[in-house]
Design a protein around this motif. Structure first.
Motif, PDB file in Angstrom:
ATOM      1  N   ALA A 196     -37.398 -64.752  69.585  1.00  0.00           N
ATOM      2  CA  ALA A 196     -37.375 -65.057  71.015  1.00  0.00           C
ATOM      3  C   ALA A 196     -37.659 -66.535  71.272  1.00  0.00           C
ATOM      4  N   ALA A 197     -38.608 -67.099  70.515  1.00  0.00           N
ATOM      5  CA  ALA A 197     -38.981 -68.499  70.718  1.00  0.00           C
ATOM      6  C   ALA A 197     -37.940 -69.467  70.190  1.00  0.00           C
ATOM      7  N   ASN A 198     -37.139 -69.033  69.225  1.00  0.00           N
ATOM      8  CA  ASN A 198     -36.170 -69.927  68.590  1.00  0.00           C
ATOM      9  C   ASN A 198     -34.722 -69.532  68.859  1.00  0.00           C
ATOM     10  N   GLY A 199     -34.539 -68.643  69.794  1.00  0.00           N
ATOM     11  CA  GLY A 199     -33.201 -68.242  70.192  1.00  0.00           C
ATOM     12  C   GLY A 199     -33.146 -68.054  71.693  1.00  0.00           C
ATOM     13  N   ALA A 200     -32.216 -67.233  72.135  1.00  0.00           N
ATOM     14  CA  ALA A 200     -32.079 -66.935  73.558  1.00  0.00           C
ATOM     15  C   ALA A 200     -32.571 -65.508  73.802  1.00  0.00           C
ATOM     16  N   LEU A 201     -33.545 -65.366  74.694  1.00  0.00           N
ATOM     17  CA  LEU A 201     -34.102 -64.057  75.031  1.00  0.00           C
ATOM     18  C   LEU A 201     -33.574 -63.631  76.389  1.00  0.00           C
ATOM     19  N   PHE A 202     -32.953 -62.460  76.431  1.00  0.00           N
ATOM     20  CA  PHE A 202     -32.388 -61.929  77.670  1.00  0.00           C
ATOM     21  C   PHE A 202     -33.454 -61.044  78.313  1.00  0.00           C
ATOM     22  N   VAL A 203     -34.054 -61.534  79.394  1.00  0.00           N
ATOM     23  CA  VAL A 203     -35.212 -60.861  79.992  1.00  0.00           C
ATOM     24  C   VAL A 203     -34.830 -59.918  81.129  1.00  0.00           C
ATOM     25  N   HIS A 204     -33.611 -60.049  81.637  1.00  0.00           N
ATOM     26  CA  HIS A 204     -33.135 -59.176  82.717  1.00  0.00           C
ATOM     27  C   HIS A 204     -31.951 -58.375  82.184  1.00  0.00           C
ATOM     28  N   PHE A 205     -32.223 -57.655  81.101  1.00  0.00           N
ATOM     29  CA  PHE A 205     -31.195 -57.014  80.298  1.00  0.00           C
ATOM     30  C   PHE A 205     -31.426 -55.509  80.291  1.00  0.00           C
ATOM     31  N   PHE A 206     -30.335 -54.731  80.405  1.00  0.00           N
ATOM     32  CA  PHE A 206     -30.463 -53.300  80.627  1.00  0.00           C
ATOM     33  C   PHE A 206     -29.624 -52.491  79.641  1.00  0.00           C
ATOM     34  N   ALA A 207     -30.158 -51.315  79.300  1.00  0.00           N
ATOM     35  CA  ALA A 207     -29.392 -50.320  78.567  1.00  0.00           C
ATOM     36  C   ALA A 207     -28.512 -49.579  79.560  1.00  0.00           C
ATOM     37  N   ASP A 208     -27.255 -49.352  79.205  1.00  0.00           N
ATOM     38  CA  ASP A 208     -26.324 -48.712  80.134  1.00  0.00           C
ATOM     39  C   ASP A 208     -26.486 -47.194  80.170  1.00  0.00           C
TER      40      ASP A 208
ATOM     41  N   GLU B 237     -42.489 -52.848  76.341  1.00  0.00           N
ATOM     42  CA  GLU B 237     -43.044 -52.133  75.194  1.00  0.00           C
ATOM     43  C   GLU B 237     -43.143 -53.043  73.978  1.00  0.00           C
ATOM     44  N   ASP B 238     -42.128 -53.874  73.752  1.00  0.00           N
ATOM     45  CA  ASP B 238     -42.119 -54.778  72.601  1.00  0.00           C
ATOM     46  C   ASP B 238     -42.525 -56.201  72.945  1.00  0.00           C
ATOM     47  N   LEU B 239     -42.153 -56.682  74.128  1.00  0.00           N
ATOM     48  CA  LEU B 239     -42.326 -58.101  74.445  1.00  0.00           C
ATOM     49  C   LEU B 239     -43.227 -58.341  75.651  1.00  0.00           C
ATOM     50  N   GLY B 240     -44.009 -57.342  76.007  1.00  0.00           N
ATOM     51  CA  GLY B 240     -44.926 -57.521  77.136  1.00  0.00           C
ATOM     52  C   GLY B 240     -45.937 -58.622  76.917  1.00  0.00           C
ATOM     53  N   LYS B 241     -46.239 -58.930  75.648  1.00  0.00           N
ATOM     54  CA  LYS B 241     -47.214 -59.975  75.335  1.00  0.00           C
ATOM     55  C   LYS B 241     -46.549 -61.323  75.027  1.00  0.00           C
ATOM     56  N   TYR B 242     -45.249 -61.419  75.266  1.00  0.00           N
ATOM     57  CA  TYR B 242     -44.562 -62.693  75.026  1.00  0.00           C
ATOM     58  C   TYR B 242     -44.800 -63.593  76.235  1.00  0.00           C
ATOM     59  N   ALA B 243     -45.786 -64.475  76.122  1.00  0.00           N
ATOM     60  CA  ALA B 243     -46.262 -65.254  77.268  1.00  0.00           C
ATOM     61  C   ALA B 243     -45.172 -66.128  77.872  1.00  0.00           C
ATOM     62  N   ALA B 244     -44.266 -66.620  77.034  1.00  0.00           N
ATOM     63  CA  ALA B 244     -43.218 -67.515  77.539  1.00  0.00           C
ATOM     64  C   ALA B 244     -42.287 -66.821  78.518  1.00  0.00           C
TER      65      ALA B 244
ATOM     66  N   GLY C 127     -43.261 -65.142  81.037  1.00  0.00           N
ATOM     67  CA  GLY C 127     -43.849 -65.242  82.366  1.00  0.00           C
ATOM     68  C   GLY C 127     -43.826 -63.933  83.124  1.00  0.00           C
ATOM     69  N   GLN C 128     -43.291 -63.988  84.339  1.00  0.00           N
ATOM     70  CA  GLN C 128     -43.284 -62.814  85.213  1.00  0.00           C
ATOM     71  C   GLN C 128     -42.390 -61.689  84.695  1.00  0.00           C
ATOM     72  N   TRP C 129     -41.555 -61.975  83.705  1.00  0.00           N
ATOM     73  CA  TRP C 129     -40.670 -60.946  83.158  1.00  0.00           C
ATOM     74  C   TRP C 129     -41.395 -60.034  82.166  1.00  0.00           C
TER      75      TRP C 129
ATOM     76  N   VAL D 165     -32.821 -66.075  79.432  1.00  0.00           N
ATOM     77  CA  VAL D 165     -31.632 -65.757  80.218  1.00  0.00           C
ATOM     78  C   VAL D 165     -32.026 -64.742  81.280  1.00  0.00           C
ATOM     79  N   THR D 166     -31.949 -65.133  82.542  1.00  0.00           N
ATOM     80  CA  THR D 166     -32.413 -64.272  83.637  1.00  0.00           C
ATOM     81  C   THR D 166     -31.270 -63.626  84.409  1.00  0.00           C
ATOM     82  N   ARG D 167     -30.036 -63.884  84.023  1.00  0.00           N
ATOM     83  CA  ARG D 167     -28.921 -63.186  84.653  1.00  0.00           C
ATOM     84  C   ARG D 167     -29.002 -61.694  84.373  1.00  0.00           C
ATOM     85  N   HIS D 168     -28.542 -60.881  85.313  1.00  0.00           N
ATOM     86  CA  HIS D 168     -28.480 -59.438  85.102  1.00  0.00           C
ATOM     87  C   HIS D 168     -27.358 -59.164  84.112  1.00  0.00           C
ATOM     88  N   LEU D 169     -27.732 -58.698  82.930  1.00  0.00           N
ATOM     89  CA  LEU D 169     -26.768 -58.375  81.883  1.00  0.00           C
ATOM     90  C   LEU D 169     -27.100 -57.006  81.305  1.00  0.00           C
TER      91      LEU D 169
END
Length: 893
Positions: free
Chosen positions: A508-520, A477-484, A486-488, A750-754
């Motif tokens: 996102a470009a200047n920090g760490a973006l958690f792409v496999h991140f979930f709301a509990d 919803e927010d980062l679907g257009k963040y090309a960096a 990729g498949q995430w 960051v692609t770890r499941h967090l």
């Protein structure tokens, strides 16, 4: 394997499904927390959130009630789990889901060719109480319908309503929590029946009233109702001591009430947890399920918040035995025992938090097994050599043809487990249950070693951690257009992008973006507990569906709020901390608190400095915040209010933080809620405006921090409270998190499941405080995102690219935001009508369902064609990936 039902049948707008036999390969699912599900035995799916089971004469009955205005009672063959018949209840608003004029919903043909049928009852709700009478009549509690339903099977096999018993609200003592009626004072008051047991001979039904602090005795022939005042928020009721006694668990108290059944007299109360007075700040024990031990005066009580089961002697009125329900020695709270059954000399305990059933030998008190279940087991029943378990959330975001919201799309599951296998499989099942949760000793040792190394790095480099919480967005919803990414990322599901969110994209470009991140959690009421307590409570889990579906229950998810919406101070964003009397009648959410309360309490207890900007704070039973905690609340920072922009909040924060530049607390918690938006509410800012303003405010907050001397040793963590209002091509629970600061390596994916609890664990590591629950105790401290040398340059603030506008509507000259230009509606009249359609009000925004928020934001921001294209894309994704739409989208509630 991905869990899918072998058989499905449709009951007037909801989907129920059953598996004739356990699939050859055990079904498996991964939860947002990263825990695994591998339920054993035979499985059947059904509508969302089953809360009670009853079994008799080969029939298994299940009551379901998710976050919609449809509930059901379903019947299954207990030997095969094949569906038999059921009753679907609908409130007025949902009559459209039933066939016009029909009393029987048509179902699909099962594999044997039989047709499943369900009666439809209008103007009726249900809530978690179900019991068989001696003649086979099913009795179900009616929640905000304030009645008890008698349901009988007809000769043709269908289940139909035979009678309604009215249960009016009863007043309760003014010195009894919640001290005043916990509902909307401008509407009729509810008894809210929530549990039922049938007395000897089937003459009486005994029903607890959650909002009346009462137990009702219903004469099933005459309909006469007598009531007794019991404890606060009564949960369950059971017969005991040879049917001479009745015992009621007091959910909002700390024990049970014992009643002489014949004399209809309260004998006394028994504390199963610590005695808590009106001025106590500790969380309650949350006594929930009850189970009488045959041939004895004992009743077992599940203290859900304390992870223990207590035996109460109903003759001496004393607790006489305690069983520890922790998964391992020294575990913090989080098992959440919420259902009990006694059979064959064993006590079966459903642990909703740990997705298992603990089995205790009653003679020795020793735990002999853990049985893996589906997600959030809520009910148990035993018949002969068979254990039945209902799990509210099943296998996660499962199939549902019409209700795709993450909040109610997770179909329930019932398990049929052959207890004759217990002896041979106890060790295997126990080991599986522990490993699924990360509780195996080897897993915990490995995690402890990794976390120790990560914590050592943090202690050497980070002294301050800033947590920024926003509202209700998925990753795409927010980062679907963040090309960096990729498949995430999926740009077709992006409602917002770099135009509305330039600062988020820069972060996102200047920090760490958690792409496999979930709301509990699924919704706001859970989300704010997960992000402040690394847990939510059994009370929140059981009750949030009631107010999200408008079934007569006021939201009570941690915040104090007005119960009189038209009170002069009801919309005062400062009143909850400064002047409660301005709210008129107000709620005290003490019952919602998890066992160890919240991060702020943990920090306070360990002498760690902190400041809370806008998030709720725990209260005692009479509603006071302790002076010590109050000292850490930013009293001039506005809480939830759609009439205040986040850039104004950022100004308050900037003023505060500059005045504390030389003594900045170790932990700052900041709530910036405006990306929730106000949908299409007339005269309030458009969704694009709110989102863009929130983005600007986020950058302003970080910029303020980056100009302080302490910036070199500061870590900023940013995330959303939940993901309920958007679509996501990976999972409907997926949101995003960003880590920023001088020591964070730029451009890291960051692609770890967090999940959210991993952020809480990292905050705890920086502050050097212990975890609060089993979830953060077994979460990961962030690592692998750090640079070798810090970049201490001030953080930039990118300007808004979206003009501030307000939604179309007739606004008075002095209305809030009247100075803003009106967003021009589209030329098409159809499009204009769609955008100007029904809207929700500012005071109700926190309980608006995700689908409605998503629909309004898409229509207001991009229009009907874009909304339809997004839905079509989700359908294509679901088909291509062989998965339900419900696992991808908030959808249409």
């Amino acid at each position: 394997m991905t869990f899918r039902p072998a058989l499905a049948f449709v009951l007037s707008g909801f989907v129920a499904s059953a598996a004739a036999a356990q699939p050859p390969e055990q079904p498996t699912a991964i939860l947002p927390s990263g825990r695994l599900l591998t339920p054993v035995g035979q499985l059947a799916q059904m509508p969302n959130f089953p809360t009670q089971l009853a079994v008799r004469d080969g029939i298994l009955a299940v009551l379901t009630g998710g976050a919609s205005k449809q509930q059901s009672v379903l019947r299954f063959d207990a030997a095969t789990l094949q569906p038999q018949s059921g009753v679907l209840t609908l409130l007025d608003k949902d009559k459209k889901h039933a066939a016009p004029g029909a009393t029987v919903a048509q179902g699909a043909m099962d594999t044997s060719g039989s047709q499943e049928r369900a009666s439809v009852i209008h103007d009726q709700s249900l809530f978690q109480g179900l019991a068989f009478g001696p003649d086979g009549t099913l009795y179900a509690t009616g929640g905000n319908s304030d009645d008890l339903l008698a349901l009988k099977p007809e000769p043709d096999g269908t289940l139909r309503m035979a009678r309604r018993y009215a249960l009016p609200w009863q007043p309760f003592p003014r010195d009894q929590y919640p001290y005043r009626y916990a509902g909307n004072w401008q509407q009729p008051r509810h008894f809210y029946p929530d549990s039922v047991v049938i007395g000897p001979g089937g003459r009486h039904a005994y029903v607890t009233g959650m909002l009346a602090n009462s137990l009702a005795r219903v004469d099933l022939q005459s309909g006469t109702v007598d009531t007794l005042n019991v404890g606060s928020y009564p949960f369950a009721v059971t017969l005991a001591d040879g049917d001479r006694k009745l015992v009621v668990s007091d959910w909002g108290g700390n024990g049970v009430t014992v009643i002489d059944r014949e004399r209809w007299k309260v004998l006394g109360s028994v504390a199963t947890g610590p005695q808590l007075g009106a001025h106590s700040f500790a969380a309650g024990a949350h006594p929930t399920a009850l189970a009488a031990q045959p041939g004895t005066p004992l009743v077992w009580v599940a203290d859900a918040n304390l992870d223990r089961v207590v035996a109460v002697n109903t003759r001496s009125l004393r607790p006489v035995r305690v069983l520890d329900d922790s998964p391992y020695v020294g575990a913090p709270p989080g098992s959440y025992p919420v259902a009990l059954a006694v059979a064959q000399g064993m006590l079966f305990v459903a642990n909703a938090g740990n997705d298992d059933v603990a089995v205790f030998d009653l003679a020795s008190g020793r735990r002999v097994a853990l049985i893996p279940t589906a997600w959030y087991p809520t009910a148990l029943a035993v018949q002969g050599q068979t254990l039945f378990v209902a799990s509210a959330k099943g296998m996660g975001s499962g199939p549902n043809l019409q209700h795709q919201w993450v909040g109610n799309s997770m179909q329930g599951v019932v398990q049929r487990i052959d207890l004759r296998e217990l002896g041979a499989r106890a060790a295997q099942w126990t080991q599986t249950a522990l490993r699924n949760d990360g509780f195996d000793a080897m897993q915990r040792r490995k995690l402890a070693t990794e976390n120790a190394a990560a914590t050592a790095w943090l202690h050497a480099h980070i002294r301050h951690v800033v947590f920024i919480l926003r509202e209700n967005k998925t990753f795409d919803e927010d980062l679907g257009k963040y090309a960096a990414a990729g498949q995430w990322a999926d740009p077709a599901l992006a409602l917002y992008g770099p135009r509305e969110l330039p600062n988020l994209f820069h972060l996102a470009a200047n920090g760490a973006l958690f792409v496999h991140f979930f709301a509990d959690g699924e919704v706001t009421s859970q989300g704010h507990q997960w992000t402040t307590a690394a847990s939510d409570s059994d009370f929140v889990q059981r009750t949030w569906p009631l107010y999200y579906s408008n079934r007569g229950f006021i939201a009570n998810s941690g915040w104090t709020q007005s119960l009189a919406p038209d009170a002069s101070g009801a919309r005062n964003p400062y009143a909850i901390y400064k002047n409660l009397s301005a709210l008129g009648h107000w709620s005290n959410p003490w019952i919602t608190y998890p066992a160890r309360l919240f991060l702020f309490n943990d920090l306070l207890a360990h002498g760690v400095s902190f400041e809370d900007f806008g998030e709720f704070a725990s209260r005692n039973k009479i509603g006071d915040i302790s002076p010590a905690l109050r000292a850490h609340l930013a009293m001039d920072y506005p809480a939830w209010d759609r009439l205040i922009l986040d850039t104004d909040r950022a100004k308050v924060f900037d003023h505060w933080v500059r005045s504390h530049a030389t003594d900045l607390p170790r932990v700052l918690y900041i709530w910036l809620p405006d990306d929730h938006t106000a949908g299409r509410h007339p005269c309030l800012p458009t969704p694009d405006s709110y989102v863009a303003n929130n983005d600007l405010a986020t950058a302003q907050v970080i910029h303020s921090l980056s100009t302080l001397p302490s910036w070199k040793h500061t870590l900023v963590l940013l995330t959303e409270d939940d993901a309920q209002s958007g679509a996501d091509h990976i999972d409907a629970h997926r949101t995003f998190a960003v880590a920023a600061g001088p020591w964070v390596k730029p451009g890291v994916l960051v692609t770890r499941h967090l999940s959210q609890v991993d952020l809480l664990r990292t905050i705890e590591a920086v502050a050097d405080i212990p975890p609060m629950s089993q979830w953060d105790a077994n979460a990961q401290v962030l690592s692998g995102i750090w640079r070798q040398r810090p970049d201490i340059d001030p953080y930039p603030v990118l300007p808004m690219q979206v003009p501030m506008q307000r939604n179309p509507g007739v606004c008075s000259a002095d209305a809030p935001f009247a100075h803003l230009p009106v967003a021009h509606p589209p030329v098409s009249p159809t499009e204009a009508a769609a955008r100007l359609g029904p809207s929700y009000t500012p005071t109700a925004l926190l309980k608006v369902s995700g689908p409605e928020q998503m629909r309004q934001e898409w229509l207001a921001s991009k229009g009907t064609k874009a909304y339809a294209a997004m839905l079509a894309h989700v359908q294509t994704l679901a088909h291509t990936q062989h998965r339900p739409q419900a696992s991808l989208i908030a959808g249409d509630d």
